[in-house]
Design a protein around this motif. Structure first.
Motif, mmCIF file in Angstrom:
data_model
loop_
_atom_site.group_PDB
_atom_site.id
_atom_site.type_symbol
_atom_site.label_atom_id
_atom_site.label_comp_id
_atom_site.label_asym_id
_atom_site.label_seq_id
_atom_site.Cartn_x
_atom_site.Cartn_y
_atom_site.Cartn_z
ATOM 1 N N GLN A 41 8.300 -1.155 5.801
ATOM 2 C CA GLN A 41 7.345 -0.206 6.362
ATOM 3 C C GLN A 41 8.061 1.135 6.473
ATOM 4 O O GLN A 41 9.147 1.206 7.042
ATOM 5 C CB GLN A 41 6.893 -0.695 7.740
ATOM 6 C CG GLN A 41 5.871 0.174 8.406
ATOM 7 C CD GLN A 41 5.326 -0.491 9.661
ATOM 8 O OE1 GLN A 41 4.346 -1.187 9.600
ATOM 9 N NE2 GLN A 41 5.970 -0.273 10.782
ATOM 10 N N ALA A 42 7.472 2.181 5.914
ATOM 11 C CA ALA A 42 8.128 3.484 5.923
ATOM 12 C C ALA A 42 7.108 4.604 6.040
ATOM 13 O O ALA A 42 5.983 4.489 5.538
ATOM 14 C CB ALA A 42 8.969 3.675 4.658
ATOM 15 N N ILE B 170 0.860 -1.176 0.000
ATOM 16 C CA ILE B 170 0.000 0.000 0.000
ATOM 17 C C ILE B 170 0.895 1.224 0.000
ATOM 18 O O ILE B 170 2.037 1.187 0.459
ATOM 19 C CB ILE B 170 -0.977 0.058 1.202
ATOM 20 C CG1 ILE B 170 -0.221 0.176 2.524
ATOM 21 C CG2 ILE B 170 -1.922 -1.121 1.195
ATOM 22 C CD1 ILE B 170 -1.121 0.479 3.707
ATOM 23 N N SER B 171 0.384 2.290 -0.550
ATOM 24 C CA SER B 171 1.025 3.598 -0.517
ATOM 25 C C SER B 171 -0.080 4.575 -0.124
ATOM 26 O O SER B 171 -0.840 5.037 -0.964
ATOM 27 C CB SER B 171 1.621 3.931 -1.886
ATOM 28 O OG SER B 171 2.281 5.176 -1.845
ATOM 29 N N PHE B 172 -0.176 4.850 1.173
ATOM 30 C CA PHE B 172 -1.285 5.613 1.731
ATOM 31 C C PHE B 172 -0.854 7.065 1.938
ATOM 32 O O PHE B 172 -0.017 7.363 2.787
ATOM 33 C CB PHE B 172 -1.744 4.997 3.053
ATOM 34 C CG PHE B 172 -2.901 5.703 3.685
ATOM 35 C CD1 PHE B 172 -4.187 5.519 3.202
ATOM 36 C CD2 PHE B 172 -2.701 6.558 4.754
ATOM 37 C CE1 PHE B 172 -5.258 6.176 3.780
ATOM 38 C CE2 PHE B 172 -3.768 7.215 5.341
ATOM 39 C CZ PHE B 172 -5.052 7.031 4.858
ATOM 40 N N GLU B 173 -1.419 7.963 1.124
ATOM 41 C CA GLU B 173 -1.084 9.386 1.211
ATOM 42 C C GLU B 173 -2.091 10.096 2.103
ATOM 43 O O GLU B 173 -3.296 9.925 1.967
ATOM 44 C CB GLU B 173 -1.098 10.012 -0.181
ATOM 45 C CG GLU B 173 -0.711 11.484 -0.179
ATOM 46 C CD GLU B 173 -0.701 12.081 -1.572
ATOM 47 O OE1 GLU B 173 -0.105 13.160 -1.742
ATOM 48 O OE2 GLU B 173 -1.287 11.480 -2.497
ATOM 49 N N PHE B 174 -1.577 10.900 3.026
ATOM 50 C CA PHE B 174 -2.438 11.733 3.868
ATOM 51 C C PHE B 174 -1.995 13.189 3.702
ATOM 52 O O PHE B 174 -0.808 13.491 3.641
ATOM 53 C CB PHE B 174 -2.400 11.296 5.336
ATOM 54 C CG PHE B 174 -1.016 11.224 5.936
ATOM 55 C CD1 PHE B 174 -0.498 12.288 6.660
ATOM 56 C CD2 PHE B 174 -0.233 10.087 5.765
ATOM 57 C CE1 PHE B 174 0.770 12.219 7.220
ATOM 58 C CE2 PHE B 174 1.040 10.007 6.322
ATOM 59 C CZ PHE B 174 1.539 11.078 7.046
ATOM 60 N N PRO C 299 -6.618 0.479 -1.238
ATOM 61 C CA PRO C 299 -6.271 -0.511 -2.271
ATOM 62 C C PRO C 299 -4.964 -1.241 -1.964
ATOM 63 O O PRO C 299 -3.989 -0.634 -1.527
ATOM 64 C CB PRO C 299 -6.129 0.309 -3.549
ATOM 65 C CG PRO C 299 -6.662 1.657 -3.248
ATOM 66 C CD PRO C 299 -6.649 1.838 -1.768
ATOM 67 N N LEU C 300 -4.977 -2.552 -2.204
ATOM 68 C CA LEU C 300 -3.772 -3.365 -2.116
ATOM 69 C C LEU C 300 -3.279 -3.609 -3.536
ATOM 70 O O LEU C 300 -4.055 -4.009 -4.402
ATOM 71 C CB LEU C 300 -4.071 -4.718 -1.460
ATOM 72 C CG LEU C 300 -4.699 -4.720 -0.078
ATOM 73 C CD1 LEU C 300 -4.914 -6.158 0.393
ATOM 74 C CD2 LEU C 300 -3.858 -3.954 0.912
#
Length: 195
Positions: free
Chosen positions: A73-74, A46-50, A103-104
């Motif tokens: 994990q970053a 995942i690449s979760f942008e906040f 989304p995965l």
């Protein structure tokens, strides 16, 4: 030893498909430079942008019903400052509705193996209240540089593979103390399912 062929020099003859270069002069033993799970297409990311993390934490609920390995994990922050805390089920109380699916994406889109159907589900939208302070099983803290006319992205990550049992986990993103306004960044995660 059954099914073993020896050459004229007395050495075991290996099947030609174990080597690169077919029957050519540059034979090298064929090895995979990565994980078996990568080639079996069991790894997701995942690449979760906040972009507007304020006083209310953002929580990712990660449900993995099988054993799994965290490979990467970053947390990257380019505005404000953020803490990422990981909790296991039973370490607090879930609230609200985790109605937004994150989304995965497969780590391997090659077609050598048929696609694997991921069993994991990552959602957001709800809350998680820890039952006691400082019980997070993992914490990463990152603060962006805030000098005038300077824009720097700062990253924090955890290293080393970790194997975990299938369960529900909560990843909480919250502003660091002293951060005024909102924080922005990206949380990245790579997981290998081990069914």
């Amino acid at each position: 030893m059954p099914n073993v062929t020896f050459g004229p020099d007395g050495y075991v003859v290996r099947p030609i498909d174990m080597y690169t270069d077919g029957h050519g002069p540059n034979l090298r033993l064929r090895v995979d430079p990565g994980q078996t799970g990568f080639f079996k297409r069991r790894m997701w990311r995942i690449s979760f942008e906040f972009t507007a993390l304020g006083a209310t934490p953002i929580v990712l609920k990660v449900v993995v019903p099988v054993n799994f390995i965290i490979h990467h994990q970053a947390l990257s922050v380019d505005e404000g400052g953020c803490a990422l805390r990981a909790y296991r089920t039973g370490q607090g109380t879930e609230g609200g509705t985790f109605g937004t699916t994150v989304p995965l994406y497969s780590v391997n889109f090659m077609t050598e193996e048929s696609a694997y159907t991921f069993q994991s589900i990552v959602t957001t939208g709800g809350t998680f209240t820890p039952s006691a302070p400082d019980i997070a099983v993992e914490t990463t803290r990152v603060r962006a540089a805030n000098a005038t006319a300077q824009a720097t992205t700062v990253s924090g990550s955890t290293f080393g593979e970790r194997g975990l049992a299938g369960s529900t986990y909560y990843l909480q993103l919250s502003n660091l103390p002293g951060v005024s306004g909102t924080s922005a960044g990206v949380f990245s995660l790579i997981v290998e399912e081990r069914p």
